[in-house]
Enzyme design. Structure first.
Site, mmCIF file in Angstrom:
data_model
loop_
_atom_site.group_PDB
_atom_site.id
_atom_site.type_symbol
_atom_site.label_atom_id
_atom_site.label_comp_id
_atom_site.label_asym_id
_atom_site.label_seq_id
_atom_site.Cartn_x
_atom_site.Cartn_y
_atom_site.Cartn_z
ATOM 1 N N THR A 1 -16.109 -41.617 -9.173
ATOM 2 C CA THR A 1 -17.315 -41.525 -8.354
ATOM 3 C C THR A 1 -18.411 -42.348 -9.037
ATOM 4 O OG1 THR A 1 -18.014 -39.579 -9.583
ATOM 5 C CG2 THR A 1 -16.736 -39.183 -7.594
ATOM 6 N N THR A 2 -19.529 -42.523 -8.355
ATOM 7 C CA THR A 2 -20.599 -43.340 -8.956
ATOM 8 C C THR A 2 -21.082 -42.729 -10.268
ATOM 9 O OG1 THR A 2 -22.087 -42.208 -7.465
ATOM 10 C CG2 THR A 2 -21.494 -44.455 -6.884
ATOM 11 N N ARG B 1 -7.328 -53.259 -36.647
ATOM 12 C CA ARG B 1 -6.624 -54.006 -37.682
ATOM 13 C C ARG B 1 -5.100 -53.895 -37.582
ATOM 14 N NH1 ARG B 1 -9.280 -55.751 -42.526
ATOM 15 N NH2 ARG B 1 -10.969 -56.962 -41.648
ATOM 16 N N ASN C 1 -12.676 -34.926 -29.864
ATOM 17 C CA ASN C 1 -11.896 -36.053 -29.340
ATOM 18 C C ASN C 1 -11.745 -37.096 -30.449
ATOM 19 O OD1 ASN C 1 -11.406 -38.666 -28.194
ATOM 20 N ND2 ASN C 1 -11.842 -37.826 -26.174
ATOM 21 N N ARG D 1 -4.388 -43.793 -22.935
ATOM 22 C CA ARG D 1 -4.747 -44.694 -21.842
ATOM 23 C C ARG D 1 -3.554 -45.547 -21.455
ATOM 24 N NH1 ARG D 1 -10.681 -45.122 -21.213
ATOM 25 N NH2 ARG D 1 -10.087 -46.597 -19.620
ATOM 26 N N GLU E 1 -5.733 -35.889 -22.388
ATOM 27 C CA GLU E 1 -6.437 -36.550 -21.280
ATOM 28 C C GLU E 1 -5.571 -37.665 -20.733
ATOM 29 O OE1 GLU E 1 -10.253 -38.028 -22.302
ATOM 30 O OE2 GLU E 1 -11.049 -36.061 -22.696
ATOM 31 N N ARG F 1 -5.126 -48.515 -25.595
ATOM 32 C CA ARG F 1 -6.128 -49.222 -26.407
ATOM 33 C C ARG F 1 -6.531 -48.437 -27.650
ATOM 34 N NH1 ARG F 1 -11.265 -48.906 -22.377
ATOM 35 N NH2 ARG F 1 -9.703 -49.810 -21.002
ATOM 36 N N HIS F 2 -6.365 -47.093 -27.616
ATOM 37 C CA HIS F 2 -6.617 -46.353 -28.862
ATOM 38 C C HIS F 2 -5.441 -45.437 -29.189
ATOM 39 C CE1 HIS F 2 -8.421 -43.774 -25.817
ATOM 40 N NE2 HIS F 2 -9.554 -44.449 -25.762
ATOM 41 N N HIS G 1 -6.910 -39.027 -25.493
ATOM 42 C CA HIS G 1 -6.701 -39.691 -24.200
ATOM 43 C C HIS G 1 -5.695 -40.816 -24.393
ATOM 44 C CE1 HIS G 1 -8.796 -41.996 -20.633
ATOM 45 N NE2 HIS G 1 -7.506 -41.772 -20.415
ATOM 46 N N ASP H 1 -10.060 -40.054 -30.250
ATOM 47 C CA ASP H 1 -9.657 -41.382 -29.745
ATOM 48 C C ASP H 1 -10.167 -42.523 -30.615
ATOM 49 O OD1 ASP H 1 -8.579 -40.084 -27.575
ATOM 50 O OD2 ASP H 1 -10.110 -40.745 -26.147
ATOM 51 N N HIS H 2 -11.428 -42.389 -31.055
ATOM 52 C CA HIS H 2 -12.035 -43.566 -31.690
ATOM 53 C C HIS H 2 -11.677 -43.723 -33.163
ATOM 54 C CE1 HIS H 2 -13.562 -44.685 -27.942
ATOM 55 N NE2 HIS H 2 -14.213 -43.539 -27.790
ATOM 56 N N GLU I 1 -14.123 -30.067 -15.878
ATOM 57 C CA GLU I 1 -14.978 -30.545 -16.962
ATOM 58 C C GLU I 1 -16.084 -31.369 -16.330
ATOM 59 O OE1 GLU I 1 -13.244 -31.805 -20.603
ATOM 60 O OE2 GLU I 1 -14.891 -33.182 -21.045
ATOM 61 N N GLY J 1 -16.528 -36.691 -28.734
ATOM 62 C CA GLY J 1 -15.764 -37.635 -29.545
ATOM 63 C C GLY J 1 -16.589 -38.736 -30.165
ATOM 64 N N HIS J 2 -17.032 -39.671 -29.355
ATOM 65 C CA HIS J 2 -17.606 -40.919 -29.864
ATOM 66 C C HIS J 2 -18.721 -40.684 -30.876
ATOM 67 C CE1 HIS J 2 -20.160 -44.553 -29.690
ATOM 68 N NE2 HIS J 2 -18.997 -45.161 -29.735
ATOM 69 N N HIS K 1 -18.911 -35.756 -22.498
ATOM 70 C CA HIS K 1 -19.121 -37.207 -22.423
ATOM 71 C C HIS K 1 -20.530 -37.556 -22.898
ATOM 72 C CE1 HIS K 1 -17.591 -41.190 -21.425
ATOM 73 N NE2 HIS K 1 -18.878 -41.488 -21.333
ATOM 74 N N GLY K 2 -20.570 -38.292 -23.985
ATOM 75 C CA GLY K 2 -21.832 -38.825 -24.502
ATOM 76 C C GLY K 2 -22.687 -37.836 -25.273
HETATM 77 N N1 PXP Z 1 -14.528 -35.449 -21.866
HETATM 78 C C1 PXP Z 1 -13.746 -36.349 -21.244
HETATM 79 C C2 PXP Z 1 -13.008 -35.933 -20.041
HETATM 80 C C3 PXP Z 1 -13.613 -37.658 -21.752
HETATM 81 O O1 PXP Z 1 -12.816 -38.533 -21.135
HETATM 82 C C4 PXP Z 1 -14.288 -37.994 -22.941
HETATM 83 C C5 PXP Z 1 -14.130 -39.337 -23.540
HETATM 84 O O2 PXP Z 1 -14.658 -40.289 -22.750
HETATM 85 C C6 PXP Z 1 -15.086 -37.028 -23.542
HETATM 86 C C7 PXP Z 1 -15.193 -35.756 -22.979
HETATM 87 C C8 PXP Z 1 -15.821 -37.298 -24.806
HETATM 88 O O3 PXP Z 1 -16.814 -38.230 -24.611
HETATM 89 P P1 PXP Z 1 -17.518 -38.864 -25.870
HETATM 90 O O4 PXP Z 1 -16.477 -39.645 -26.606
HETATM 91 O O5 PXP Z 1 -18.580 -39.720 -25.270
HETATM 92 O O6 PXP Z 1 -18.071 -37.739 -26.693
#
Ligand code: PXP
Length: 248
Positions: A104-105, A22, A11, A49, A74, A53-54, A47, A13-14, A155, A220-221, A198-199
């Protein structure tokens, strides 16, 4: 099934987040995508958005032009995003929550309460040839609903598992991993292709990569952060190595 390959979706995005801090064009997410391909990414995830934002609309156009691996687009379940997806017809679309009331929570999309709406929403995307994935918590109700609306892929949200690890709550982490394990098996038993993300970090990726039903991780992040220290190519190669090691 244990021999099935595990794909890595990177990913980007970042990279766009840093660029947008900038304005201007640097660093270029397309350049990151090409490096990711060369480093062993099986797909690129981006993604778009609603607030841009990115990733920008031009980034999506550029990715569709230059990528040699599939794009996983995404998007939120909005008319605007549906029109953009139908114009580009990416390999895959992953429906993610953007507004608080859509999640969801645990952070995944609330599919069970929005079944009819989402079934209608994804039908044209499927008809256009996109693989439709739904980003959901590892929750039986949500998985059953994703299956009923006609998604091909789920996913599973690994955020709670990764957060528990980062906070040192290892009992909670292990409980989350057990839930991911059980729900990956359940989703697969319904005929869904199971992805996760995610994460994820070098510390958390291997137990998820070892789940035989999981076919793709989207990360990604952490990779973009780690690339500050290692460079993007080595950061991705190390993730790939850890995934392959866990899979073996
Ligand atoms: N999967 C989905 C559906 C996401 O929206 C994201 C980004 O939030 C990721 C995976 C990747 O998450 P991360 O950037 O925390 O690795």
């Amino acid at each position: 099934m244990s021999g099935q390959a595990l794909r890595l979706g990177v990913n980007i995005d970042h990279v766009a987040t840093v660029r947008n801090a900038r304005g201007g064009a640097y660093p270029d997410p397309l350049r990151a995508a090409r490096i990711a391909e060369a480093a062993g990414a099986d797909g690129i995830t981006a993604h778009l958005r609603e607030d841009r934002r990115h990733i920008s609309d031009a980034d999506i156009e550029g990715l569709m032009e230059v990528l040699t691996v599939p794009l996983n687009f995404e998007m939120a379940a909005t008319d605007e995003m549906q029109a953009i997806a139908l114009r580009h017809k990416p390999h895959a679309v992953c429906i993610v929550p953007e507004k608080r009331e859509e999640r969801t929570t645990e952070g995944g999309l609330e599919v069970a309460r929005e079944e009819n709406k989402l079934a209608h929403f994804i039908a044209p995307l499927r008809d256009a040839g996109c693989r439709v994935s739904i980003f959901i918590a590892a929750d039986k109700r949500q998985i059953e609903a994703a299956h009923r609306i006609g998604a091909e892929v789920i996913e599973l949200h690994t955020g709670a598992y990764c957060d528990a690890h980062a906070e040192g709550h290892f009992d909670a982490r292990d409980a989350e991993l057990a839930r991911l394990t059980e729900m990956a098996t359940f989703g697969h038993s319904l005929g869904l292709e199971v992805h996760a993300g995610h994460g994820l970090t070098y510390d958390t990726v291997q137990p998820v990569a070892a789940l035989p039903e999981v076919r793709e991780l989207n990360i990604g992040h952490f990779l973009i952060g780690e690339s500050i220290f290692l460079g993007l190519d080595p950061a991705i190669r190390e993730m790939r190595r850890l995934m392959d090691e866990a899979r073996a």
